[in-house]
Motif scaffolding. Structure first.
Motif, PDB file in Angstrom:
ATOM      1  N   ILE A  92      17.197  65.305  38.492  1.00  0.00           N
ATOM      2  CA  ILE A  92      17.980  64.452  37.482  1.00  0.00           C
ATOM      3  C   ILE A  92      18.688  65.084  36.502  1.00  0.00           C
ATOM      4  N   ARG A  93      18.078  65.620  35.792  1.00  0.00           N
ATOM      5  CA  ARG A  93      18.568  66.583  34.716  1.00  0.00           C
ATOM      6  C   ARG A  93      19.965  67.572  35.237  1.00  0.00           C
ATOM      7  N   THR A  94      19.596  68.240  36.216  1.00  0.00           N
ATOM      8  CA  THR A  94      20.518  69.237  36.900  1.00  0.00           C
ATOM      9  C   THR A  94      21.809  68.197  37.249  1.00  0.00           C
ATOM     10  N   GLN A  95      21.628  66.962  37.790  1.00  0.00           N
ATOM     11  CA  GLN A  95      22.706  66.370  38.291  1.00  0.00           C
ATOM     12  C   GLN A  95      23.392  65.798  36.902  1.00  0.00           C
ATOM     13  N   ARG A 150      27.773  66.591  36.171  1.00  0.00           N
ATOM     14  CA  ARG A 150      28.340  65.530  35.836  1.00  0.00           C
ATOM     15  C   ARG A 150      29.171  65.712  34.433  1.00  0.00           C
ATOM     16  N   LEU A 151      28.288  65.820  33.688  1.00  0.00           N
ATOM     17  CA  LEU A 151      28.646  66.106  32.074  1.00  0.00           C
ATOM     18  C   LEU A 151      29.667  67.110  31.895  1.00  0.00           C
ATOM     19  N   TYR A 152      29.248  68.369  32.496  1.00  0.00           N
ATOM     20  CA  TYR A 152      29.969  69.673  32.552  1.00  0.00           C
ATOM     21  C   TYR A 152      31.572  69.232  33.217  1.00  0.00           C
ATOM     22  N   LYS A 153      31.303  68.769  34.316  1.00  0.00           N
ATOM     23  CA  LYS A 153      32.741  68.433  35.196  1.00  0.00           C
ATOM     24  C   LYS A 153      33.707  67.474  34.237  1.00  0.00           C
ATOM     25  N   GLU A 154      32.974  66.380  33.577  1.00  0.00           N
ATOM     26  CA  GLU A 154      33.901  65.452  32.696  1.00  0.00           C
ATOM     27  C   GLU A 154      34.231  66.069  31.411  1.00  0.00           C
ATOM     28  N   GLU A 155      33.357  66.963  30.853  1.00  0.00           N
ATOM     29  CA  GLU A 155      33.619  67.293  29.374  1.00  0.00           C
ATOM     30  C   GLU A 155      33.109  68.763  29.442  1.00  0.00           C
ATOM     31  N   PRO A 156      34.237  69.697  29.903  1.00  0.00           N
ATOM     32  CA  PRO A 156      33.946  71.239  30.274  1.00  0.00           C
ATOM     33  C   PRO A 156      33.236  72.001  28.904  1.00  0.00           C
ATOM     34  N   SER A 157      34.018  71.632  27.863  1.00  0.00           N
ATOM     35  CA  SER A 157      33.447  72.286  26.548  1.00  0.00           C
ATOM     36  C   SER A 157      31.762  71.923  26.185  1.00  0.00           C
ATOM     37  N   THR A 158      31.257  71.116  26.769  1.00  0.00           N
ATOM     38  CA  THR A 158      29.908  70.853  26.556  1.00  0.00           C
ATOM     39  C   THR A 158      28.964  71.783  27.148  1.00  0.00           C
ATOM     40  N   LYS A 159      29.309  72.486  28.057  1.00  0.00           N
ATOM     41  CA  LYS A 159      28.473  73.574  28.516  1.00  0.00           C
ATOM     42  C   LYS A 159      28.269  74.676  27.442  1.00  0.00           C
ATOM     43  N   ALA A 160      29.213  75.153  26.710  1.00  0.00           N
ATOM     44  CA  ALA A 160      29.184  76.283  25.804  1.00  0.00           C
ATOM     45  C   ALA A 160      28.295  75.660  24.682  1.00  0.00           C
ATOM     46  N   PHE A 174      18.350  61.736  29.703  1.00  0.00           N
ATOM     47  CA  PHE A 174      17.703  60.766  29.935  1.00  0.00           C
ATOM     48  C   PHE A 174      18.405  60.044  31.089  1.00  0.00           C
ATOM     49  N   SER A 175      17.705  59.429  31.971  1.00  0.00           N
ATOM     50  CA  SER A 175      18.123  58.395  33.046  1.00  0.00           C
ATOM     51  C   SER A 175      17.575  57.078  32.583  1.00  0.00           C
ATOM     52  N   ASN A 176      18.496  56.148  32.390  1.00  0.00           N
ATOM     53  CA  ASN A 176      18.033  55.000  31.860  1.00  0.00           C
ATOM     54  C   ASN A 176      18.501  53.364  32.608  1.00  0.00           C
ATOM     55  N   ILE A 177      17.712  52.344  32.722  1.00  0.00           N
ATOM     56  CA  ILE A 177      18.217  51.204  33.148  1.00  0.00           C
ATOM     57  C   ILE A 177      18.322  50.286  32.257  1.00  0.00           C
ATOM     58  N   GLY A 178      19.302  49.597  31.936  1.00  0.00           N
ATOM     59  CA  GLY A 178      19.618  48.656  30.710  1.00  0.00           C
ATOM     60  C   GLY A 178      19.647  47.277  31.444  1.00  0.00           C
ATOM     61  N   VAL A 179      19.257  46.168  30.679  1.00  0.00           N
ATOM     62  CA  VAL A 179      19.660  44.706  31.291  1.00  0.00           C
ATOM     63  C   VAL A 179      20.159  43.868  29.748  1.00  0.00           C
ATOM     64  N   ASN A 180      21.038  43.250  29.865  1.00  0.00           N
ATOM     65  CA  ASN A 180      21.590  42.279  29.045  1.00  0.00           C
ATOM     66  C   ASN A 180      21.338  40.980  29.316  1.00  0.00           C
ATOM     67  N   LEU A 181      20.800  40.157  28.746  1.00  0.00           N
ATOM     68  CA  LEU A 181      20.698  38.747  29.230  1.00  0.00           C
ATOM     69  C   LEU A 181      21.294  37.608  27.710  1.00  0.00           C
ATOM     70  N   ILE A 182      22.208  37.452  27.605  1.00  0.00           N
ATOM     71  CA  ILE A 182      22.883  36.582  26.941  1.00  0.00           C
ATOM     72  C   ILE A 182      22.873  37.225  25.562  1.00  0.00           C
ATOM     73  N   PHE A 183      21.572  36.982  24.498  1.00  0.00           N
ATOM     74  CA  PHE A 183      21.515  37.322  23.346  1.00  0.00           C
ATOM     75  C   PHE A 183      20.733  38.734  23.196  1.00  0.00           C
ATOM     76  N   LEU A 184      19.971  39.056  24.381  1.00  0.00           N
ATOM     77  CA  LEU A 184      19.001  40.290  24.166  1.00  0.00           C
ATOM     78  C   LEU A 184      19.350  41.178  25.302  1.00  0.00           C
ATOM     79  N   SER A 185      18.868  42.487  24.789  1.00  0.00           N
ATOM     80  CA  SER A 185      19.088  43.773  25.714  1.00  0.00           C
ATOM     81  C   SER A 185      17.796  44.345  25.828  1.00  0.00           C
ATOM     82  N   ALA A 186      17.448  44.831  26.902  1.00  0.00           N
ATOM     83  CA  ALA A 186      16.197  45.619  26.982  1.00  0.00           C
ATOM     84  C   ALA A 186      16.408  46.877  27.870  1.00  0.00           C
TER      85      ALA A 186
END
Length: 187
Positions: free
Chosen positions: A36-39, A43-53, A64-76
């Protein structure tokens, strides 16, 4: 919707969305996180080439790979990742959890890259792992279809953060606290 029901719903959605099998071995988990880190970096290097250097010259970086949920007034949210110390080549596997308040609705799968510009910033992140941030986000994305727009501000000194939505449908404006900690099973 009562607060207890919102919290339960967030926890239930995150449990259902978790892609990892509970019985996977540590070696399999590390291999998956490294892939996942490699992927994420590709993607970052493709979208923002300057980040490689930038990453090459940095004290270290994390993905980090994350999943986020938002339900009205709370997020987790929750996820996992790995920190690389560029000086030593050491990988430190970590977990993350986030909770916040604000207005939002939706679920999204996203990736984050942290670039540590000093050894102190890297060590503080690994040892203490807190981030408080404000986010405004609109995402409607499935695979390569759809689009996203997001802005995030972090209060971690000497660190740049890049966030990319993989899949999801979310509209939110939240204040969040995120805790990152070492994954004892994988280190």
């Amino acid at each position: 919707m009562p607060l207890k029901i919102q919290l339960f719903a967030c926890a239930a959605l995150l449990a259902c969305l978790s892609p990892k099998a509970a019985l996977a071995s540590a070696a399999e988990d590390r291999k998956e996180i490294n892939e996942i880190r490699t992927q994420i970096l590709q993607r970052l290097y493709k979208e923002e080439p300057s980040t490689k250097a930038l990453i090459r010259k940095a004290a270290g970086y994390a993905t980090f790979s994350n999943i986020g949920v938002n339900l009205i007034f709370l997020s987790a949210g929750g996820g996992s990742g790995v920190v690389r110390d560029n000086a030593t080549g050491q990988d430190i596997y970590m977990k993350m959890g986030t909770a916040g308040v604000g207005i939002g609705l939706g679920v999204k799968d996203f990736s984050a890259v942290f670039v540590f510009h000093s050894k102190k910033a890297l060590n503080n992140f690994v040892e203490y792992g807190w981030d408080f941030s404000g986010q405004a986000d609109a995402a409607a994305k499935s695979g390569k279809k759809g689009s996203e727009g997001s802005a995030a501000v972090t209060v971690i000194k000497e660190v740049d953060v890049y966030q990319m939505t993989e899949n999801g449908l979310a509209l939110q404006a939240t204040l969040q606290g995120t805790k990152y900690w070492k994954n004892d099973k994988l280190n």
